[in-house]
Every structure is written in C-alpha cells, then in structure tokens.
Design a protein around this motif. Sequence first.
Motif, PDB file in Angstrom:
ATOM      1  N   GLN A  47       0.875  -1.173   0.000  1.00 47.81           N
ATOM      2  CA  GLN A  47       0.000   0.000   0.000  1.00 47.81           C
ATOM      3  C   GLN A  47       0.911   1.222   0.000  1.00 47.81           C
ATOM      4  N   GLU A  59      -0.969  -5.496   2.685  1.00 45.32           N
ATOM      5  CA  GLU A  59      -2.071  -6.335   3.150  1.00 45.32           C
ATOM      6  C   GLU A  59      -1.729  -7.795   2.915  1.00 45.32           C
ATOM      7  N   ASN A 118      -6.732  -9.367   7.288  1.00 45.78           N
ATOM      8  CA  ASN A 118      -8.189  -9.497   7.244  1.00 45.78           C
ATOM      9  C   ASN A 118      -8.652 -10.420   8.358  1.00 45.78           C
ATOM     10  N   GLU A 150      -8.257  -5.630   9.462  1.00 44.55           N
ATOM     11  CA  GLU A 150      -9.304  -5.191   8.537  1.00 44.55           C
ATOM     12  C   GLU A 150     -10.581  -5.959   8.840  1.00 44.55           C
ATOM     13  N   THR A 152     -14.923  -6.110   8.116  1.00 48.71           N
ATOM     14  CA  THR A 152     -15.911  -5.639   7.136  1.00 48.71           C
ATOM     15  C   THR A 152     -17.031  -4.890   7.841  1.00 48.71           C
ATOM     16  N   SER A 178      -9.251  -1.101  10.570  1.00 46.55           N
ATOM     17  CA  SER A 178      -9.847  -0.423   9.418  1.00 46.55           C
ATOM     18  C   SER A 178     -11.120  -1.142   8.987  1.00 46.55           C
ATOM     19  N   ASP A 180     -13.034  -2.557   5.959  1.00 43.10           N
ATOM     20  CA  ASP A 180     -12.757  -3.030   4.596  1.00 43.10           C
ATOM     21  C   ASP A 180     -13.993  -2.882   3.717  1.00 43.10           C
ATOM     22  N   ASP A 181     -13.777  -2.774   2.422  1.00 37.77           N
ATOM     23  CA  ASP A 181     -14.879  -2.751   1.441  1.00 37.77           C
ATOM     24  C   ASP A 181     -15.936  -1.727   1.814  1.00 37.77           C
ATOM     25  N   LYS A 201     -11.428   1.632   4.073  1.00 37.89           N
ATOM     26  CA  LYS A 201     -10.963   1.205   2.755  1.00 37.89           C
ATOM     27  C   LYS A 201     -12.121   1.329   1.782  1.00 37.89           C
ATOM     28  N   ASP A 203     -14.262   0.759  -1.231  1.00 37.02           N
ATOM     29  CA  ASP A 203     -14.381  -0.481  -1.987  1.00 37.02           C
ATOM     30  C   ASP A 203     -14.068  -0.316  -3.469  1.00 37.02           C
ATOM     31  N   GLU A 237      -8.883   0.851  -2.614  1.00 34.37           N
ATOM     32  CA  GLU A 237      -8.402  -0.475  -3.014  1.00 34.37           C
ATOM     33  C   GLU A 237      -8.798  -0.751  -4.456  1.00 34.37           C
TER      34      GLU A 237
END
Length: 292
Positions: A47, A59, A118, A150, A152, A178, A180-181, A201, A203, A237
């Motif tokens: 990243q 990641e 993740n 990460e 969701t 964080s 994610d998506d 993040k 998506d 991302e």
Amino acid sequence: KSKEQGKNQYMFCTEEMKAETARKLKLIEDLHQALERQELRLYYQPQVCAKSKKIIGYEALLRWFHPELGIISPGLFIPLAEQIGLIGRIGDWVLMEACLQCKKHHLKGVSDIRVAVNVSIFQLQNPAFFNRIRQILEETQLEPHYLELEITESATVNEHYNIIELIGSLKKLGVSVSIDDFGTEYSSLSRLCDMPVDRIKLDIQFIRGIGQKEKNNAIICGIIGLAHTLGLKIIAEGVETKIQLDFLIENSIDEIQGFYFYRPVPPDELEQIILSSYNDLNRKNFVNRNSS
Ligand code: C2E
Ligand code: MG
Ligand code: MG
Ligand code: MG
C-alpha cells in the motif's frame, strides 16, 4: 417429445448440482488438512502513500496451493472455512505469519511499515480473540501499532458481541483497525461515528466507477470528505489506472492499493520490492541533503 427434453434438462441439472456438491465436499475435506500440509501461504500487496508514493504497509492475502486444483482464491475457501469452523485456526496462523513477516522487515532496518490482516467476523466473535492478538504480538515481538486489522462493515453491525468495546481494547493495546470494502454493505453513518477505527478502505466498486458514472465520483468525494471530517484516514483499493489514481489524488485520498502500483506477491518478492524502494528513497534523501 418436449416432455422428454424437459425431463432430460431436469436430469442434467441434478447431475450438475450433484457434481457441485461433490466438489464442495472434496474441498471441505481437503481444507481440513491444508494447514498441516502447509498448502496455505500468504501473499502481500503493498500500500502506498498517495503523496510520496512511498510504501507504508502491505495487506496479507491468503492463497491455497491445492495439490490438484492449483491456486484457490480466498473468496472461495474462506467462506467454507467459516462454515466448517476452521476459520479460527486458519485466522490464527495468518495473524502469526503476517506479524512475523512484518517483524522480519523491521529487523532488516525497514521500519515504519505496517501489516494489514483481514479478520473474519467469526474470529471477532470469539471471546478469546483479544487475548490471542496480545499473545501473538508478544510472541512475534511486533510493536502493536504496526498491526492493522481489517474488518468488514457487516462485522460492525452484528449484535452478538460488543464490537465497539473490542475495537476500543485493541486501540488501547495500540493495534489499528480499518473497515474493509467500505460502502458496499448496509451500515449507517451514525454507526461509523461510534466506531473508534483508524481507517476506511473505499471499496473497489467505487474505483471501477471512476469516470464511468457522474454520481459515482460524487459519492467518492463525499466518502473521502466524511472520513476526513471524522478524523479517519482513507485508502482506495483496486486502483488499476492512471485516470483512477489522478482522480483520487485530486480528491485528497490518503493511500492507494491496487495493481497500478503492485499486485499481491509472495514474501521473497515483497522483500525485493520493499528493499529496493527503501534504498531508492534513502538515496534520494541523501542526494537531496547533499545538494541543498
Ligand atoms: P479484500 O480484503 O477486499 O482484498 C482485496 C482483494 O482485491 C484481494 O483479492 C486483492 O488481490 C484484490 N485486488 C487488489 N488490487 C486489485 C486491483 O487493482 N484490481 C483487482 N481487480 N483486484 C485487486 P483476494 O486476494 O482474492 O482476496 C479476496 C478476499 O478474501 C479479500 O478481500 C478478503 O475479504 C478475503 N481474504 C483474503 N485473505 C484473507 C485472510 O487471511 N483472512 C480472511 N478472513 N479473509 C481473507
Ligand atoms: Mg482486506
Ligand atoms: Mg477490501
Ligand atoms: Mg474487496
């Protein structure tokens, strides 16, 4: 005759379904042994900072090297692992491996690079999760603020556990979190305000829409603005093109991850990428210092 055909079609469908079920059962059976057989490996995708283009982290992305089927994507086998109760063990292994990798870089003198891992909602729901994180950090000797988890959006709206409290404890420990998506699932903005996370993040679907749909661009700007208003960092991302990159930088994105810069790579390639970019930057700094 048409009746006959219809019947055949029905039979065909059943056979397909049977084959599909058999494939799934075989995968489940194999997955039980994948860890012991060392078929699971972590790839890493760097990243970069949007301004300096410097690598600020990577990641960890899981790959399953199946002896007969080849590389199987996590999008396929992680949900299976969750269904059959294997995600805890796999997740532990991932965390350990990723922290070791990051520590290894620090020992080689590459500091200020973090690793993002993740984590599945099933891991978060386990009351032992927080202690497990603490243990892994202790065992690997990685300083906590170099680990980012990460999660969701759906993990933040689950009512079976107190996610706000868990994130709070992780933050106290020094670990970052964080989302994610971001923007793909149902979650309310007021909920986001309550989440003591560090970063969101954006998506890939929004990135794909850049320059395609007018409203998409407006939404991205809105989300970036919101993140900054809440004091959060925002990373994009799935950035693949110069057009996407320029748009995001113009609109104050903080960090970038995507094929435009780097693909997910195995540890040895990561090492080369990091060491060479690090040397480049050091050399540039050295030249700058000496020329001013
Ligand atoms: P994710 O966390 O959203 O990861 C980003 C995915 O986008 C990765 O797919 C990555 O390879 C892909 N990607 C990155 N840059 C680009 C790009 O420029 N273009 C395109 N088209 N794709 C890009 P991958 O590796 O197949 O992983 C899929 C998902 O599997 C991840 O999505 C994550 O949700 C899950 N996953 C991966 N590793 C783990 C793990 O260790 N534990 C858990 N629980 N989930 C994992
Ligand atoms: Mg991720
Ligand atoms: Mg993602
Ligand atoms: Mg995604």
